[in-house]
Design an enzyme around this catalytic site. Structure first.
Site, PDB file in Angstrom:
ATOM      1  N   CYS A   1      -1.911   8.514   4.047  1.00  0.00           N
ATOM      2  CA  CYS A   1      -1.944   8.181   2.627  1.00  0.00           C
ATOM      3  C   CYS A   1      -3.311   8.451   2.032  1.00  0.00           C
ATOM      4  O   CYS A   1      -3.456   8.582   0.820  1.00  0.00           O
ATOM      5  CB  CYS A   1      -1.530   6.735   2.418  1.00  0.00           C
ATOM      6  SG  CYS A   1      -2.256   5.577   3.570  1.00  0.00           S
TER       7      CYS A   1
ATOM      8  N   GLU B   1       0.888  -1.166   0.000  1.00  0.00           N
ATOM      9  CA  GLU B   1       0.000   0.000   0.000  1.00  0.00           C
ATOM     10  C   GLU B   1       0.919   1.207   0.000  1.00  0.00           C
ATOM     11  O   GLU B   1       1.737   1.375   0.903  1.00  0.00           O
ATOM     12  CB  GLU B   1      -0.917  -0.017   1.223  1.00  0.00           C
ATOM     13  CG  GLU B   1      -2.056   0.990   1.133  1.00  0.00           C
ATOM     14  CD  GLU B   1      -1.740   2.273   1.859  1.00  0.00           C
ATOM     15  OE1 GLU B   1      -1.514   3.303   1.170  1.00  0.00           O
ATOM     16  OE2 GLU B   1      -1.715   2.259   3.092  1.00  0.00           O
TER      17      GLU B   1
END
Length: 539
Positions: A325, A291
Site C-alpha cells: 500500500c 488502512e
C-alpha cells in the site's frame, strides 16, 4: 500487586540469509518440506478445528499449478459460532491483567524469533510469492516488533492517569470494548495478518478474524503459533472464507464492537456504510479502524541526487511486485534530471531477476493471483495506447502470474496511472519544467484521493520545507531523501488519511487507544455531610 514492567522493546534485527549461513540452510529446508506437503487447513473457532467440507486451494503465485493447501471456507453459521465463542471468551480474557495478556504475545514474539521463524517465512514466500528479504522484514521482524512494542505501548497507556489530591483518588480504567472486534487482513503483509487480530486482543478484546483468501496459509501458521504461545480458546477465532458472506454475518451482529481492517478503499467504505445503516441495532457505536489504498508519490527537486533518486524508485516501486500500500507508483521529476534518472532506473530494471522466490537471487516474484494479473495487464495495455512505456510492460501467466517491472512516462498530469491505485510493479513518471516546483507540489497534493505515503528528494533545505508544507495532508508517512516504503514499528508509526484510512498508526499507542473504552473512577475519602454551602450563611 507489584508494578510489572514489560521488557523494553528493541527492533528485531533482520537475518541476512547469506550463502553458508545457518538461517539460510534452515529456511531452504523448510521451503522444501512445505512445498512437498499439501496440508488441510480448518477454521479455528473456540480452539476447535472445524472442517466444513467446502474447500478452496492455496497455490504458489509463481507456480500456480502447485497446490500448497486445501482450506475450508466458513459460512454464516460458522460466523455465528465464532461470535458466540468470542462472547464466552470475553468474560474471562477481559478480566486478565495486562501483564498476563502481554505475556502471551511476548512469548509469541520469542517463538517467532526462534523455532517458528523459518515456518512463517517459508509460508509467506511460497503462498504470497515474497523474496527471502521481503519475507524476513515482514513475516519475521515486523511481526516480532508488533508483539513486543504493542505491550510496551499498552503499558504506557495504562499509566496515563488523571490528577488526584489528598481528598480524592481519580483513576482511569482502560476497559476492553463491550462486544467483539472483527479483524480483516490483507494478503500482502503477514505481519498485518498477525497484528490486526492481536492488537485488540492485547487490550482485552476477543476477535473474529477473516484472513485474505490468498494468505490463508501464513494466517493458519500464525494461529498455530499463538496457540503454542498460550492464547486461550475463543480469544481469536480464525474464519477464512467468502468476504461478502462473512462480513454480512458479522456486521449484522448487535455485539459488533469494532472493525480492524486493512484492504481496499471501496471495501472499507462499503463496510462503513453498512455499519451506518445498522447503527441502531448495535449495543455500542463500533470503532472503525482502517488502512486502505494509496497512490504514493516521489517528488524530486532539481537539486536531488540522481543515483539516490533512481534507487528509491527501483526499490520503492518494484519490491514485492509493487503490492505494498506504500509502494511508489507516481514520480514527479524535473526535466533537467529526467534523462539521467530514467537511464539509471532502466539499467537497474534490466538487471532485476524475476522468477521463483525459492531461488534467493530473485528480486521480483509473481503478483498474487489471476485477478491481480488481469487487472495490472489492463493498465499496461492502456499505457501502450495512451502513454509511453519506457521499460518493461511484459506479462505472462503460463506458469506463474508474472508482470515485468514497468516504467511509464506520461505528459498528462491527470493520466490514470498517476491517479489510480494499480497495486502492481508499475510506476508512472511525470516530467515537469524545473521552474514549476511549487505548481508541481500542488499537482502532487491534488491529483490523488489518497494520503498514505510520499517522499521528497532534494539537497536544498528550502525546497524540503516547501514540500513538507504543501504536502502536509498528502501523506501520513512522509520521507525525506528516502523511498516511501519500509516503515518500522516503533520508528515510523504507519497510516494515512484521506482515502487511505483512519490514520490510527499501527504499532503505536494511537492504535491501541481505539480498542479501549475508558472508565473514570473518582473515590472521595471524606464525603460532605451537609448539603449546604458556605455562601449560604447569613450576612
Amino acid at each position: 500487586m507489584a508494578d510489572s514492567r514489560v521488557p523494553p522493546p528493541v527492533n528485531e534485527p533482520n537475518l541476512n540469509y547469506l550463502p553458508g549461513s545457518p538461517e539460510r540452510a534452515e529456511l531452504k529446508a523448510r521451503l522444501a518440506s512445505m512445498a512437498s506437503e499439501r496440508i488441510d487447513i480448518p477454521l479455528i473457532v473456540d480452539g476447535r478445528d472445524i472442517r466444513t467440507g467446502k474447500t478452496s486451494q492455496a497455490v504458489m503465485p509463481h507456480d500456480h499449478r502447485h497446490v500448497l493447501a486445501d482450506w475450508h471456507r466458513a459460512e454464516p453459521a460458522h460466523v455465528e459460532q465464532a461470535t458466540a465463542a468470542a462472547a464466552r471468551a470475553h468474560r474471562d480474557w477481559s478480566a486478565w491483567p495486562l501483564e498476563d495478556r502481554a505475556a502471551v504475545f511476548l512469548r509469541a514474539a520469542e517463538l517467532l524469533t526462534t523455532t517458528w521463524r523459518a515456518t512463517l517465512n517459508a509460508a509467506t514466500m511460497l503462498g504470497q510469492s515474497k523474496t527471502v528479504f521481503q519475507a524476513e522484514i515482514d513475516a519475521a521482524a515486523e511481526l516480532i516488533d508488533f508483539w513486543r512494542f504493542n505491550p510496551h505501548s499498552a503499558q504506557e497507556l495504562y499509566r496515563e492517569q488523571p490528577v488526584s489530591s489528598h481528598a480524592m483518588w481519580n483513576r482511569m480504567e482502560y476497559r476492553p470494548l463491550e462486544g467483539f472486534v472483527y479483524a480483516v487482513t490483507p494478503f500482502n503483509f503477514t505481519s498485518i495478518g498477525g497484528n490486526l487480530p492481536t492488537a485488540p486482543a492485547l487490550m482485552g478484546n476477543t476477535v473474529v478474524w477473516k484472513p485474505a483468501s490468498t494468505a490463508v496459509l501464513s494466517g493458519y501458521y500464525i494461529m498455530r503459533l499463538l496457540e503454542a504461545a498460550g492464547l486461550p480458546p475463543g480469544v481469536i477465532n480464525f474464519v477464512p472464507g467468502d468476504a461478502v458472506q462473512i462480513s454480512g454475518a458479522v456486521l449484522d451482529s448487535p455485539a459488533l464492537a469494532g472493525i480492524h481492517f486493512t484492504g481496499s478503499t471501496p471495501v472499507f467504505q462499503g463496510m462503513w456504510k453498512t455499519v451506518g445503516d445498522n447503527i441502531a441495532r448495535y449495543r455500542n457505536y463500533p470503532r472503525l479502524v482502517g488502512e486502505t489504498g494509496g497512490k504514493d508519490f516521489i517528488v524530486a527537486h532539481s537539486s536531488a541526487d540522481a543515483q539516490e533518486l533512481a534507487v528509491a524508485i527501483a526499490r520503492g516501486a518494484f519490491e514485492y511486485q509493487g503490492q505494498k500500500c506504500s509502494a511508489a507508483s507516481r514520480v514527479y521529476i524535473p526535466r533537467s534530471l529526467w534523462p539521467d534518472v530514467r537511464d539509471r532506473v532502466v539499467a537497474m530494471m534490466r538487471e532485476m531477476p524475476m522468477g521463483d522466490v525459492r531461488d534467493f537471487r530473485t528480486f521480483v516474484g509473481a503478483v498474487i493471483d489471476r485477478q491481480a494479473f488481469a487487472r495490472i495487464s489492463g493498465y499496461l495495455e492502456d499505457a501502450r495506447r495512451n502513454a509511453t512505456i519506457v521499460q518493461g510492460g511484459g506479462a505472462r501467466d503460463e506458469q506463474g502470474y508474472f508482470i515485468e517491472p514497468t516504467l511509464v512516462e506520461t505528459a498528462d498530469p491527470g493520466y490514470r496511472l498517476l491517479c489510480e491505485e494499480v497495486f502492481g510493479p508499475v510506476v508512472a513518471a511525470y516530467v515537469y519544467p524545473d521552474d514549476r516546483w511549487e505548481e508541481t507540489l500542488r499537482l502532487v497534493d491534488e491529483t490523488s484521493p489518497y494520503g498514505l505515503t510520499g517522499a521528497v528528494f532534494s539537497r536544498d533545505r528550502t525546497a524540503v520545507r516547501q514540500a513538507m508544507s504543501a504536502l502536509r495532508y498528502a501523506a501520513g508517512n512522509f520521507y525525506i531523501n528516502d523511498k516511501p516504503t519500509g516503515a518500522v514499528v516503533g520508528q515510523q508509526p504507519f497510516g494515512g488519511a484521506r482515502g487511505s484510512g483512519t490514520n490510527d498508526k499501527a504499532g503505536s499507542k494511537l492504535n491501541l487507544m481505539r480498542w479501549t473504552s475508558a472508565r473514570t473512577i473518582k473515590e472521595t475519602f471524606a464525603p460532605p455531610r451537609d448539603y449546604r454551602y458556605g455562601y449560604m450563611a447569613e450576612e
